[in-house]
Design a protein around this motif. Structure first.
Motif, PDB file in Angstrom:
ATOM      1  N   GLY A 289       0.807  -1.224   0.000  1.00 23.27           N
ATOM      2  CA  GLY A 289       0.000   0.000   0.000  1.00 23.27           C
ATOM      3  C   GLY A 289       0.836   1.267   0.000  1.00 23.27           C
ATOM      4  N   THR A 290       2.136   1.175  -0.372  1.00 27.85           N
ATOM      5  CA  THR A 290       2.998   2.364  -0.394  1.00 27.85           C
ATOM      6  C   THR A 290       2.460   3.414  -1.359  1.00 27.85           C
ATOM      7  OG1 THR A 290       4.907   0.982   0.076  1.00 27.85           O
ATOM      8  CG2 THR A 290       5.344   3.179  -0.771  1.00 27.85           C
ATOM      9  N   THR A 291       2.053   2.985  -2.564  1.00 28.62           N
ATOM     10  CA  THR A 291       1.530   3.915  -3.564  1.00 28.62           C
ATOM     11  C   THR A 291       0.085   4.256  -3.232  1.00 28.62           C
ATOM     12  OG1 THR A 291       2.980   2.941  -5.236  1.00 28.62           O
ATOM     13  CG2 THR A 291       1.159   4.290  -6.025  1.00 28.62           C
ATOM     14  N   ARG A 292      -0.133   5.526  -2.830  1.00 27.71           N
ATOM     15  CA  ARG A 292      -1.474   5.970  -2.452  1.00 27.71           C
ATOM     16  C   ARG A 292      -2.128   6.773  -3.572  1.00 27.71           C
ATOM     17  NH1 ARG A 292      -2.504   5.663   3.109  1.00 27.71           N
ATOM     18  NH2 ARG A 292      -1.181   4.054   3.990  1.00 27.71           N
ATOM     19  N   ASP A 293      -1.323   7.306  -4.482  1.00 31.49           N
ATOM     20  CA  ASP A 293      -1.834   8.107  -5.593  1.00 31.49           C
ATOM     21  C   ASP A 293      -1.210   7.576  -6.883  1.00 31.49           C
ATOM     22  OD1 ASP A 293      -3.146  10.014  -7.014  1.00 31.49           O
ATOM     23  OD2 ASP A 293      -2.239  11.740  -6.023  1.00 31.49           O
ATOM     24  N   THR A 294      -1.737   8.001  -8.006  1.00 31.62           N
ATOM     25  CA  THR A 294      -1.180   7.547  -9.278  1.00 31.62           C
ATOM     26  C   THR A 294       0.098   8.326  -9.597  1.00 31.62           C
ATOM     27  OG1 THR A 294      -2.548   9.121 -10.500  1.00 31.62           O
ATOM     28  CG2 THR A 294      -3.421   6.911 -10.205  1.00 31.62           C
ATOM     29  N   ILE A 295       1.057   7.638 -10.200  1.00 35.47           N
ATOM     30  CA  ILE A 295       2.304   8.260 -10.658  1.00 35.47           C
ATOM     31  C   ILE A 295       2.391   8.036 -12.156  1.00 35.47           C
ATOM     32  CG2 ILE A 295       4.817   8.247 -10.454  1.00 35.47           C
ATOM     33  CD1 ILE A 295       4.455   7.048  -7.652  1.00 35.47           C
ATOM     34  N   GLU A 296       2.622   9.097 -12.913  1.00 32.51           N
ATOM     35  CA  GLU A 296       2.633   9.003 -14.372  1.00 32.51           C
ATOM     36  C   GLU A 296       3.953   9.508 -14.933  1.00 32.51           C
ATOM     37  OE1 GLU A 296      -0.765  10.539 -16.415  1.00 32.51           O
ATOM     38  OE2 GLU A 296      -2.126  10.184 -14.730  1.00 32.51           O
ATOM     39  N   ASP A 297       4.399   8.855 -15.991  1.00 33.96           N
ATOM     40  CA  ASP A 297       5.562   9.331 -16.737  1.00 33.96           C
ATOM     41  C   ASP A 297       5.510   8.726 -18.130  1.00 33.96           C
ATOM     42  OD1 ASP A 297       7.873  10.724 -17.306  1.00 33.96           O
ATOM     43  OD2 ASP A 297       8.821  10.175 -15.398  1.00 33.96           O
ATOM     44  N   GLU A 298       6.205   9.360 -19.058  1.00 36.82           N
ATOM     45  CA  GLU A 298       6.121   8.940 -20.461  1.00 36.82           C
ATOM     46  C   GLU A 298       7.496   8.560 -20.985  1.00 36.82           C
ATOM     47  OE1 GLU A 298       4.538  10.790 -24.716  1.00 36.82           O
ATOM     48  OE2 GLU A 298       3.569  11.348 -22.834  1.00 36.82           O
ATOM     49  N   ILE A 299       7.543   7.509 -21.783  1.00 41.24           N
ATOM     50  CA  ILE A 299       8.779   7.130 -22.460  1.00 41.24           C
ATOM     51  C   ILE A 299       8.483   6.847 -23.928  1.00 41.24           C
ATOM     52  CG2 ILE A 299       9.877   6.151 -20.411  1.00 41.24           C
ATOM     53  CD1 ILE A 299       9.245   3.363 -21.562  1.00 41.24           C
ATOM     54  N   ASN A 300       9.542   6.838 -24.699  1.00 38.89           N
ATOM     55  CA  ASN A 300       9.442   6.588 -26.125  1.00 38.89           C
ATOM     56  C   ASN A 300       9.912   5.169 -26.411  1.00 38.89           C
ATOM     57  OD1 ASN A 300      10.285   6.579 -29.005  1.00 38.89           O
ATOM     58  ND2 ASN A 300       9.681   8.717 -28.901  1.00 38.89           N
ATOM     59  N   ILE A 301       9.038   4.360 -26.996  1.00 41.10           N
ATOM     60  CA  ILE A 301       9.398   2.986 -27.372  1.00 41.10           C
ATOM     61  C   ILE A 301       9.209   2.849 -28.875  1.00 41.10           C
ATOM     62  CG2 ILE A 301       8.940   0.529 -27.042  1.00 41.10           C
ATOM     63  CD1 ILE A 301       7.685   1.193 -24.356  1.00 41.10           C
ATOM     64  N   GLY A 302      10.290   2.621 -29.591  1.00 42.30           N
ATOM     65  CA  GLY A 302      10.196   2.436 -31.044  1.00 42.30           C
ATOM     66  C   GLY A 302       9.563   3.611 -31.759  1.00 42.30           C
ATOM     67  N   GLY A 303       9.787   4.824 -31.259  1.00 42.30           N
ATOM     68  CA  GLY A 303       9.238   6.011 -31.904  1.00 42.30           C
ATOM     69  C   GLY A 303       7.814   6.347 -31.488  1.00 42.30           C
ATOM     70  N   ILE A 304       7.230   5.550 -30.593  1.00 40.37           N
ATOM     71  CA  ILE A 304       5.861   5.782 -30.123  1.00 40.37           C
ATOM     72  C   ILE A 304       5.905   6.184 -28.654  1.00 40.37           C
ATOM     73  CG2 ILE A 304       3.545   4.806 -29.880  1.00 40.37           C
ATOM     74  CD1 ILE A 304       4.519   4.862 -32.754  1.00 40.37           C
ATOM     75  N   GLY A 305       5.118   7.205 -28.289  1.00 39.94           N
ATOM     76  CA  GLY A 305       5.058   7.638 -26.900  1.00 39.94           C
ATOM     77  C   GLY A 305       4.092   6.786 -26.095  1.00 39.94           C
ATOM     78  N   PHE A 306       4.536   6.295 -24.957  1.00 38.59           N
ATOM     79  CA  PHE A 306       3.680   5.539 -24.037  1.00 38.59           C
ATOM     80  C   PHE A 306       3.677   6.260 -22.693  1.00 38.59           C
ATOM     81  CE2 PHE A 306       4.700   2.344 -27.165  1.00 38.59           C
ATOM     82  CZ  PHE A 306       3.558   1.564 -27.253  1.00 38.59           C
ATOM     83  N   ARG A 307       2.491   6.516 -22.156  1.00 36.87           N
ATOM     84  CA  ARG A 307       2.360   7.186 -20.857  1.00 36.87           C
ATOM     85  C   ARG A 307       1.967   6.138 -19.818  1.00 36.87           C
ATOM     86  NH1 ARG A 307      -1.206  10.341 -22.185  1.00 36.87           N
ATOM     87  NH2 ARG A 307      -3.012   9.831 -20.904  1.00 36.87           N
ATOM     88  N   PHE A 308       2.914   5.768 -18.972  1.00 34.12           N
ATOM     89  CA  PHE A 308       2.678   4.716 -17.979  1.00 34.12           C
ATOM     90  C   PHE A 308       2.124   5.316 -16.697  1.00 34.12           C
ATOM     91  CE2 PHE A 308       5.765   2.734 -20.799  1.00 34.12           C
ATOM     92  CZ  PHE A 308       5.197   1.484 -20.971  1.00 34.12           C
ATOM     93  N   ILE A 309       1.160   4.627 -16.114  1.00 36.22           N
ATOM     94  CA  ILE A 309       0.486   5.100 -14.901  1.00 36.22           C
ATOM     95  C   ILE A 309       0.600   4.019 -13.841  1.00 36.22           C
ATOM     96  CG2 ILE A 309      -1.659   6.030 -13.970  1.00 36.22           C
ATOM     97  CD1 ILE A 309      -2.544   6.282 -17.018  1.00 36.22           C
TER      98      ILE A 309
END
Length: 463
Positions: free
Chosen positions: A254-274
């Motif tokens: 239960g350490t994560t109480r809120d969502t954490i988001e960041d984006e990376i580029n995979i093969g030229g496509i942007g993915f926003r991980f949550i």
């Protein structure tokens, strides 16, 4: 505000840097530049050829402000279609402001957001959809979004719309002409050819509308929610994907109480991980709010990574686990689901083979060691339809264009209904004119001040 005034703005990001570019555009640009720029060769700037670069000094009276390069573009062969002068000066914020203030004292005014591109549109250097692509190009942060913006800026989408509009306009003119000879009962528009055109336009519009689903995610990135029970390694997986310590990792559930988001580029496509809060029954109010937000993020995501701990699945619990996966698939049938067993490094090879044989489409990873992360990235890429992008097909990325296309298709469907029931030309002409209106809205043949204001307000100053 008038578009006859000469405007000035910083065309590079604000703040200190090695070089800054200050842009002047308008009828008086050459005159203003000639008053403040003194060439080392003693040549008058307004007497020089277009597309030439000159070394000199910016002076306020006898005071030298900076040594600069002045690049001149004479109308109509410039970005805006007007006379344009660009000063490349040293990147001191003080120098930038001194030159801009000097231009303002010489009767220029500060440019508004997107005003240079607005003038390019008004002067016929580009249509409205191409102008919007300029903003998309500036904002592009992946290979895919960059390629989409380049395609649109080169006019592929607008050319297709213009061709359809022109063909429909020709038939509309013939139908309108028939109304002038209504008493003679003369038919100028061949109904068979008109039917073929309407069928063609319908197919093209449907293809463009369908492409928006792909274009929107390629432009804005693909949201991916990482979900699962507490302490199965969701935050560790996020850190492994990003290759940095983005989320706090702890053995405490239960350490994560809120969502954490960041984006990376995979093969030229942007993915926003949550990274989301772990899903479980809890009496903790704060954790409960985090779990509620987890389900909200699942709704927003296009891909859901369902993560569990390999050690958490006993032999007699596999069937129950498969039932839980089925529940998620049934609840979110439109979403791509990736089922992943984490902590591969803590089980035997025999146990990993057993799990993959009993759980459908299971992928095994170790977020801690990085094993299986590349395979996960490849799986994510396989969800993205980049075929149309590779084949340079027209892909719609702009919500305004998408809305106009939907409305145009609605009017074309009404025209088709009119053909089917033998509707009179005067009534059919109303729907045709409305479809032409929505086509024109996309490319800018039909505009109003509110529309232009909304579009160019999103640009940066200096562009």
């Amino acid at each position: 505000m008038t578009h006859q005034e000469t405007i000035v703005a910083l065309a590079t990001p604000s703040g200190a840097g090695a070089i800054a570019i200050i842009r002047l555009s308008g009828d008086d640009a050459m005159n203003i530049a000639s008053q403040i720029f003194h060439s080392v060769s003693k040549k008058k700037l307004d007497k020089q050829k277009t597309h030439t670069v000159h070394l000199g000094h910016i002076k306020d009276g006898s005071r030298i402000i900076d040594e600069v390069l002045a690049t001149i573009f004479k109308n109509p062969n410039s970005y805006t279609g007007e006379d344009v002068v660009e000063f490349s000066c040293h990147g001191s914020a003080f120098i930038q402001q001194e030159i801009i203030q000097l231009c303002l004292r010489k009767n220029a005014r500060m440019a508004t957001a997107g005003e240079f591109t607005l003038r390019a549109f008004l002067n016929g250097k580009m249509d409205l959809s191409q102008a919007e692509a300029v903003a998309d190009l500036i904002a592009s942060d992946s290979e895919a979004s960059h390629q989409l913006a380049i395609q649109q800026m080169r006019g592929g989408f607008s050319s297709e719309i213009k061709r359809l509009r022109e063909e429909l306009l020709n038939f509309a003119s013939l139908i309108e002409l028939e109304l002038d000879f209504a008493e003679e009962d003369v038919a100028f528009a061949n109904r068979d050819d008109f039917q073929k055109l309407i069928s063609k336009i319908t197919l093209v519009l449907k293809r463009l509308i369908d492409s928006f689903a792909t274009g929107n995610v390629l432009k804005n990135g693909i949201p991916v929610a990482i979900v699962g029970e507490p302490n199965v390694g969701k935050s560790t997986l996020l850190n492994a994907l990003l290759n940095e310590e983005r989320a706090i990792v702890s053995d405490i559930a239960g350490t994560t109480r809120d969502t954490i988001e960041d984006e990376i580029n995979i093969g030229g496509i942007g993915f926003r991980f949550i990274d989301t809060a772990g899903i479980r029954e809890t009496t903790d109010t704060i954790e409960g709010l985090g779990i509620k937000k987890t389900f909200e993020k699942i709704e927003q995501a296009q891909v859901v990574i369902y993560l569990f701990n390999t050690q958490g699945i006993e032999n007699n619990a596999v069937e129950k686990f498969n039932t839980e996966i089925a529940k998620i698939q049934n609840k979110y049938p439109q979403k791509q689901l990736i089922v992943i067993a984490n902590k591969l490094d803590t089980i035997s090879k025999e146990r990993s083979v057993e799990l993959t044989s009993k759980i459908t489409n299971l992928q095994l990873i170790s977020a801690k060691s990085g094993e299986g992360i590349d395979q996960l990235k490849n799986t994510l890429l396989n969800f993205v339809n980049t075929g149309a992008l590779r084949n340079n097909e027209t892909i719609v990325t702009n919500t305004r264009h998408y809305d106009a296309l939907l409305k145009a298709l609605e009017e074309i469907n009404r025209v088709q209904e009119g053909i089917n029931i033998g509707l009179s030309g005067d009534l059919m002409a109303i729907d045709i004119r409305q479809a032409l209106y929505y086509f024109g809205e996309i490319t800018g043949e039909i505009t109003n001040d509110d529309l232009l204001g909304n579009i160019f307000a999103n640009f940066c100053i200096g562009k």
